[in-house]
Design an enzyme around this catalytic site. Sequence first.
Site, mmCIF file in Angstrom:
data_model
loop_
_atom_site.group_PDB
_atom_site.id
_atom_site.type_symbol
_atom_site.label_atom_id
_atom_site.label_comp_id
_atom_site.label_asym_id
_atom_site.label_seq_id
_atom_site.Cartn_x
_atom_site.Cartn_y
_atom_site.Cartn_z
ATOM 1 N N HIS A 39 0.836 -1.201 0.000
ATOM 2 C CA HIS A 39 0.000 0.000 0.000
ATOM 3 C C HIS A 39 0.873 1.254 0.000
ATOM 4 C CE1 HIS A 39 0.518 0.810 4.382
ATOM 5 N NE2 HIS A 39 0.418 -0.507 4.533
ATOM 6 N N ASP B 97 -0.273 4.346 0.982
ATOM 7 C CA ASP B 97 -0.674 5.353 1.963
ATOM 8 C C ASP B 97 -0.001 5.128 3.303
ATOM 9 O OD1 ASP B 97 -2.246 2.972 2.228
ATOM 10 O OD2 ASP B 97 -3.671 4.061 3.498
ATOM 11 N N ASP C 209 6.005 1.136 7.582
ATOM 12 C CA ASP C 209 4.656 0.756 7.141
ATOM 13 C C ASP C 209 4.186 1.667 6.010
ATOM 14 O OD1 ASP C 209 2.245 -0.537 7.073
ATOM 15 O OD2 ASP C 209 1.448 0.410 8.870
ATOM 16 N N GLU D 174 -5.168 1.744 2.587
ATOM 17 C CA GLU D 174 -5.104 0.549 3.434
ATOM 18 C C GLU D 174 -5.235 0.903 4.907
ATOM 19 O OE1 GLU D 174 -3.173 -2.566 5.946
ATOM 20 O OE2 GLU D 174 -2.599 -0.462 5.688
ATOM 21 N N GLU D 175 -4.816 2.124 5.283
ATOM 22 C CA GLU D 175 -4.736 2.483 6.692
ATOM 23 C C GLU D 175 -6.053 2.979 7.282
ATOM 24 O OE1 GLU D 175 -2.364 1.733 8.463
ATOM 25 O OE2 GLU D 175 -0.466 1.816 7.380
ATOM 26 N N GLU E 97 4.314 -5.919 4.023
ATOM 27 C CA GLU E 97 4.155 -5.434 5.400
ATOM 28 C C GLU E 97 5.431 -5.724 6.202
ATOM 29 O OE1 GLU E 97 1.772 -3.710 6.655
ATOM 30 O OE2 GLU E 97 0.049 -4.017 5.344
ATOM 31 N N HIS F 73 3.563 3.383 12.634
ATOM 32 C CA HIS F 73 2.646 4.439 13.074
ATOM 33 C C HIS F 73 3.212 5.311 14.190
ATOM 34 C CE1 HIS F 73 -1.072 1.941 11.557
ATOM 35 N NE2 HIS F 73 -0.098 2.034 10.661
#
Length: 354
Positions: free
Chosen positions: A69, A71, A95, A125-126, A154, A330
């Site tokens: 992903h 984003d 991530d 995705e987030e 991932e 994150h």
Amino acid sequence: MLDLRGDPIALTAALVDIASESRHESRIADEVENALRGQTSGFEVIRSGNAVLARTNRGMPTRVLLAGHLDTVPAADNVPSRRDGEILHGCGTVDMKAGDAVFLHLAASICEPAHDLTLVFYDCEEIEASANGLGRIERELPDWLRADVAVLGEPTDGFIEAGCQGTLRVVIRTSGTRAHSARSWLGDNAIHKLASVLDRLAGYQARSVDIDGCGYREGLSAVRIDGGVAGNVIPDAASVTVNFRFAPDRSVEQALTHVCEVFDGLDVTIEQTDSAAGALPGLSQPAAAALVEAAGGQVRAKYGWTDVSRFAALGIPAVNYGPGDPNLAHRRDERVHVGQITAAVDMLHAYLSR
């Protein structure tokens, strides 16, 4: 333009420097699309919203799909990237822009492929699952998701993490009779009735199961309690939200049946509020077994839910594999050791090449 053939560490930094919070991926999608069109050979490239897809059609006996992903979560004063020795700092380093950089570099640098290759770089995705770009691709472009094995970039700390757990949430409710707390014997306290539910949870023995050499341990946990009206009122309603993380050999329906059995005999009602199926690792499939061999057997179960579940539902063995410690995702101090980026390139290059 992004340099796909150069240093994958520098490519990771360049991707991090393009802010791409969920729903705002148009610029990074433009850059990825332009780079794939200009720097790869033999790839068909298309655009789907803010997702970019590319694939070869060389007539190879097997096809490997690499998905990542584009984003990130909102930045926390951690863009642009910053290099400190062997550590690259910045939003998305873990991530999962390091994983994206690995896949992009491989697409441009593999000279003698052993498999046909599909790349899927998707959006959103987030955030909520209904917005996930991979789901949109599955609905609108299902042919692009056909493969013998799928690898999601991932972060896995350099391990192959196979399959994923399923997740189920239920709300367990009790009822009673409201009364003044000064005359509590006239009421029936719904919160007190939750004690039997919590006793069942405290005594629960979690199951562990081995699937394709990966050990999955289940967990049944209270994650929220609600109840109470006022400081002088016996409550007539209360609830506890319970999350069941289950091994991928159970379906969602079997997981719900199990949860209901755990609380059988109690004076409660049980309502399912959310669920997502797990993904079997499928490591016995030839293409997946070859991937594990290329990784030197560094494989373990995936705890948590990821988009590998979407591929498992399509009958495609799927694993998570990418640079970075997932525990750093994150965070404001999100960072990746650059050695993991080059190690991922080396491993996948060996697997994807003749």
